[in-house]
Design a protein around this motif. Structure first.
Motif, PDB file in Angstrom:
ATOM      1  N   ASP A   1       0.829  -1.203   0.000  1.00 26.89           N
ATOM      2  CA  ASP A   1       0.000   0.000   0.000  1.00 26.89           C
ATOM      3  C   ASP A   1       0.867   1.259   0.000  1.00 26.89           C
ATOM      4  OD1 ASP A   1      -1.662   2.218   1.567  1.00 26.89           O
ATOM      5  OD2 ASP A   1      -3.073   0.794   0.705  1.00 26.89           O
ATOM      6  N   ILE A   2       0.498   2.226  -0.832  1.00 30.23           N
ATOM      7  CA  ILE A   2       1.303   3.452  -0.926  1.00 30.23           C
ATOM      8  C   ILE A   2       1.312   4.224   0.391  1.00 30.23           C
ATOM      9  CG2 ILE A   2       0.999   3.688  -3.415  1.00 30.23           C
ATOM     10  CD1 ILE A   2      -1.085   5.859  -2.865  1.00 30.23           C
ATOM     11  N   LYS A   3       0.242   4.109   1.177  1.00 32.41           N
ATOM     12  CA  LYS A   3       0.187   4.834   2.449  1.00 32.41           C
ATOM     13  C   LYS A   3       1.262   4.334   3.402  1.00 32.41           C
ATOM     14  CE  LYS A   3      -2.905   6.196   6.221  1.00 32.41           C
ATOM     15  NZ  LYS A   3      -1.866   5.910   7.258  1.00 32.41           N
ATOM     16  N   GLU A   4       1.480   2.997   3.425  1.00 29.58           N
ATOM     17  CA  GLU A   4       2.508   2.444   4.302  1.00 29.58           C
ATOM     18  C   GLU A   4       3.881   2.983   3.922  1.00 29.58           C
ATOM     19  OE1 GLU A   4       2.244  -1.736   5.559  1.00 29.58           O
ATOM     20  OE2 GLU A   4       0.552  -1.903   4.184  1.00 29.58           O
ATOM     21  N   VAL A   5       4.140   3.058   2.617  1.00 31.08           N
ATOM     22  CA  VAL A   5       5.433   3.550   2.150  1.00 31.08           C
ATOM     23  C   VAL A   5       5.565   5.045   2.449  1.00 31.08           C
ATOM     24  CG1 VAL A   5       6.961   3.811   0.160  1.00 31.08           C
ATOM     25  CG2 VAL A   5       5.494   1.797   0.344  1.00 31.08           C
ATOM     26  N   ALA A   6       4.478   5.779   2.218  1.00 27.59           N
ATOM     27  CA  ALA A   6       4.497   7.222   2.482  1.00 27.59           C
ATOM     28  C   ALA A   6       4.782   7.502   3.953  1.00 27.59           C
ATOM     29  CB  ALA A   6       3.170   7.855   2.070  1.00 27.59           C
ATOM     30  N   ASP A   7       4.211   6.690   4.842  1.00 27.97           N
ATOM     31  CA  ASP A   7       4.433   6.869   6.277  1.00 27.97           C
ATOM     32  C   ASP A   7       5.895   6.595   6.643  1.00 27.97           C
ATOM     33  OD1 ASP A   7       1.794   7.538   6.641  1.00 27.97           O
ATOM     34  OD2 ASP A   7       1.183   5.543   7.331  1.00 27.97           O
TER      35      ASP A   7
ATOM     36  N   LYS B   1      -4.448   1.129  -5.647  1.00 31.99           N
ATOM     37  CA  LYS B   1      -3.438   2.010  -5.060  1.00 31.99           C
ATOM     38  C   LYS B   1      -2.389   1.258  -4.253  1.00 31.99           C
ATOM     39  CE  LYS B   1      -5.562   5.615  -6.720  1.00 31.99           C
ATOM     40  NZ  LYS B   1      -5.038   6.360  -7.863  1.00 31.99           N
ATOM     41  N   SER B   2      -2.270  -0.046  -4.491  1.00 32.50           N
ATOM     42  CA  SER B   2      -1.192  -0.849  -3.930  1.00 32.50           C
ATOM     43  C   SER B   2      -0.444  -1.481  -5.102  1.00 32.50           C
ATOM     44  CB  SER B   2      -1.736  -1.943  -3.001  1.00 32.50           C
ATOM     45  OG  SER B   2      -2.418  -1.379  -1.904  1.00 32.50           O
ATOM     46  N   PHE B   3       0.817  -1.854  -4.881  1.00 30.08           N
ATOM     47  CA  PHE B   3       1.629  -2.377  -5.973  1.00 30.08           C
ATOM     48  C   PHE B   3       2.375  -3.637  -5.535  1.00 30.08           C
ATOM     49  CE2 PHE B   3       0.941   2.061  -6.823  1.00 30.08           C
ATOM     50  CZ  PHE B   3       0.854   2.164  -8.193  1.00 30.08           C
ATOM     51  N   GLN B   4       2.595  -4.545  -6.501  1.00 33.36           N
ATOM     52  CA  GLN B   4       3.368  -5.738  -6.201  1.00 33.36           C
ATOM     53  C   GLN B   4       4.082  -6.232  -7.460  1.00 33.36           C
ATOM     54  OE1 GLN B   4      -0.348  -8.881  -6.545  1.00 33.36           O
ATOM     55  NE2 GLN B   4       1.317  -9.418  -5.212  1.00 33.36           N
ATOM     56  N   PHE B   5       5.136  -7.006  -7.235  1.00 31.89           N
ATOM     57  CA  PHE B   5       5.847  -7.654  -8.334  1.00 31.89           C
ATOM     58  C   PHE B   5       5.066  -8.892  -8.771  1.00 31.89           C
ATOM     59  CE2 PHE B   5      10.049  -5.827  -6.737  1.00 31.89           C
ATOM     60  CZ  PHE B   5      10.207  -4.996  -7.840  1.00 31.89           C
ATOM     61  N   VAL B   6       4.931  -9.083 -10.071  1.00 29.39           N
ATOM     62  CA  VAL B   6       4.347 -10.305 -10.629  1.00 29.39           C
ATOM     63  C   VAL B   6       5.158 -10.680 -11.865  1.00 29.39           C
ATOM     64  CG1 VAL B   6       2.010  -9.810  -9.810  1.00 29.39           C
ATOM     65  CG2 VAL B   6       2.702  -9.022 -12.071  1.00 29.39           C
ATOM     66  N   THR B   7       5.036 -11.928 -12.292  1.00 27.15           N
ATOM     67  CA  THR B   7       5.735 -12.352 -13.492  1.00 27.15           C
ATOM     68  C   THR B   7       4.973 -11.890 -14.735  1.00 27.15           C
ATOM     69  OG1 THR B   7       4.583 -14.484 -13.391  1.00 27.15           O
ATOM     70  CG2 THR B   7       6.773 -14.370 -12.404  1.00 27.15           C
ATOM     71  N   ARG B   8       5.708 -11.634 -15.799  1.00 29.34           N
ATOM     72  CA  ARG B   8       5.076 -11.224 -17.059  1.00 29.34           C
ATOM     73  C   ARG B   8       4.250 -12.385 -17.601  1.00 29.34           C
ATOM     74  NH1 ARG B   8       5.591  -7.109 -20.435  1.00 29.34           N
ATOM     75  NH2 ARG B   8       7.292  -6.240 -19.192  1.00 29.34           N
ATOM     76  N   LYS B   9       3.006 -12.092 -17.995  1.00 31.90           N
ATOM     77  CA  LYS B   9       2.088 -13.156 -18.395  1.00 31.90           C
ATOM     78  C   LYS B   9       2.560 -13.902 -19.640  1.00 31.90           C
ATOM     79  CE  LYS B   9      -1.041 -10.047 -20.944  1.00 31.90           C
ATOM     80  NZ  LYS B   9      -2.436  -9.545 -21.037  1.00 31.90           N
ATOM     81  N   GLU B  10       3.333 -13.226 -20.491  1.00 31.98           N
ATOM     82  CA  GLU B  10       3.830 -13.899 -21.697  1.00 31.98           C
ATOM     83  C   GLU B  10       4.805 -15.032 -21.371  1.00 31.98           C
ATOM     84  OE1 GLU B  10       2.529  -9.799 -22.908  1.00 31.98           O
ATOM     85  OE2 GLU B  10       3.716 -10.654 -21.266  1.00 31.98           O
ATOM     86  N   ASN B  11       5.322 -15.043 -20.140  1.00 35.29           N
ATOM     87  CA  ASN B  11       6.280 -16.072 -19.734  1.00 35.29           C
ATOM     88  C   ASN B  11       5.627 -17.247 -19.018  1.00 35.29           C
ATOM     89  OD1 ASN B  11       8.335 -14.469 -20.764  1.00 35.29           O
ATOM     90  ND2 ASN B  11       8.750 -13.483 -18.801  1.00 35.29           N
ATOM     91  N   LEU B  12       4.295 -17.273 -18.997  1.00 35.37           N
ATOM     92  CA  LEU B  12       3.569 -18.285 -18.238  1.00 35.37           C
ATOM     93  C   LEU B  12       3.938 -19.701 -18.658  1.00 35.37           C
ATOM     94  CD1 LEU B  12       1.401 -19.122 -16.209  1.00 35.37           C
ATOM     95  CD2 LEU B  12      -0.291 -18.825 -18.012  1.00 35.37           C
ATOM     96  N   ASP B  13       4.040 -19.955 -19.973  1.00 36.84           N
ATOM     97  CA  ASP B  13       4.351 -21.306 -20.448  1.00 36.84           C
ATOM     98  C   ASP B  13       5.676 -21.806 -19.891  1.00 36.84           C
ATOM     99  OD1 ASP B  13       2.009 -21.415 -21.857  1.00 36.84           O
ATOM    100  OD2 ASP B  13       2.909 -20.889 -23.787  1.00 36.84           O
ATOM    101  N   TYR B  14       6.674 -20.931 -19.859  1.00 43.25           N
ATOM    102  CA  TYR B  14       7.992 -21.325 -19.361  1.00 43.25           C
ATOM    103  C   TYR B  14       7.955 -21.586 -17.859  1.00 43.25           C
ATOM    104  CZ  TYR B  14       9.032 -19.103 -23.821  1.00 43.25           C
ATOM    105  OH  TYR B  14       9.019 -18.741 -25.145  1.00 43.25           O
ATOM    106  N   ILE B  15       7.185 -20.768 -17.147  1.00 41.89           N
ATOM    107  CA  ILE B  15       7.070 -20.935 -15.699  1.00 41.89           C
ATOM    108  C   ILE B  15       6.386 -22.258 -15.376  1.00 41.89           C
ATOM    109  CG2 ILE B  15       6.015 -19.994 -13.596  1.00 41.89           C
ATOM    110  CD1 ILE B  15       6.305 -17.208 -14.891  1.00 41.89           C
TER     111      ILE B  15
END
Length: 201
Positions: free
Chosen positions: A23-29, A63-77
């Protein structure tokens, strides 16, 4: 005050460690700066990752952000990982989920009025999966519970906000596609839900 470069670097580290949407609020704090400024840094990082075509992308969820894998790489994953058996959401569960998504906040009685049948167990199941949650009480007689979708719903169905839901004219026209699976490794999109439910007689 920390520099912009330092804050963006720290944001990357925090997203990596946090795992779930940050959450951006946590980072802002943490940095004692305005939320709008932090939001701008997140968006800059998101654009940088996208422009470079990285295998890791930054996804926004309410309004929150996270890392995810690129969907085009799903087959390899999937080839790398042990196959995961997906549990399908039932047609009833998908119908109720779609109704909640489009009409929220909505009571159980209102959902049942659309479907024509009781849905106690379906709502209970969706709540346990954290796709639906109680969001308040109606002012109607008896003050029934109001239900709405969760951030987990947005994340699993690939939306950033509810504004991205496909536009429909009649919520009673929402019917689940039998081929849709429950949230899992694959990205599942609500657009896959068919919109041709016959009118109730």
């Amino acid at each position: 005050m920390a520099s912009k470069k330092t804050i963006k670097s720290a944001i990357e580290s925090m997203m990596f460690i946090w795992g779930k949407p940050l959450d951006i609020k946590e980072v802002a704090d943490i940095f004692n700066v305005d939320k709008k400024e932090i939001y701008g840094y997140f968006k800059e990082l998101q654009e940088e990752y996208e422009q470079e075509g990285r295998g890791i992308v930054i996804r926004e969820v309410n309004k929150s952000f996270q890392f995810v894998t690129r969907k085009e790489n799903l087959d390899y994953i999937e080839q790398l990982c042990t196959p995961v058996k997906h549990k399908r959401l039932s047609q009833s569960a998908l119908e109720v989920l779609a109704i909640v998504a489009y009409k929220q906040p909505v009571t159980k009685g209102e959902i049942e009025a659309v479907r024509g049948i009781r849905c106690d167990r379906v709502i209970e199941g969706l709540t346990k999966k954290n796709l639906v949650a109680e969001v308040g009480r109606s002012n109607a007689v008896g003050r029934p519970i109001l239900y709405g979708t969760t951030d987990e719903f947005l994340k699993q169905f690939g939306f950033e906000t509810l504004k991205e839901l496909p536009t429909i004219e009649d919520i009673e026209g929402v019917l689940a596609d039998d081929d849709i699976e429950a949230p899992g490794i694959d990205s599942v999109y609500l657009q896959q839900i068919s919109l041709d439910l016959p009118e109730k007689k």
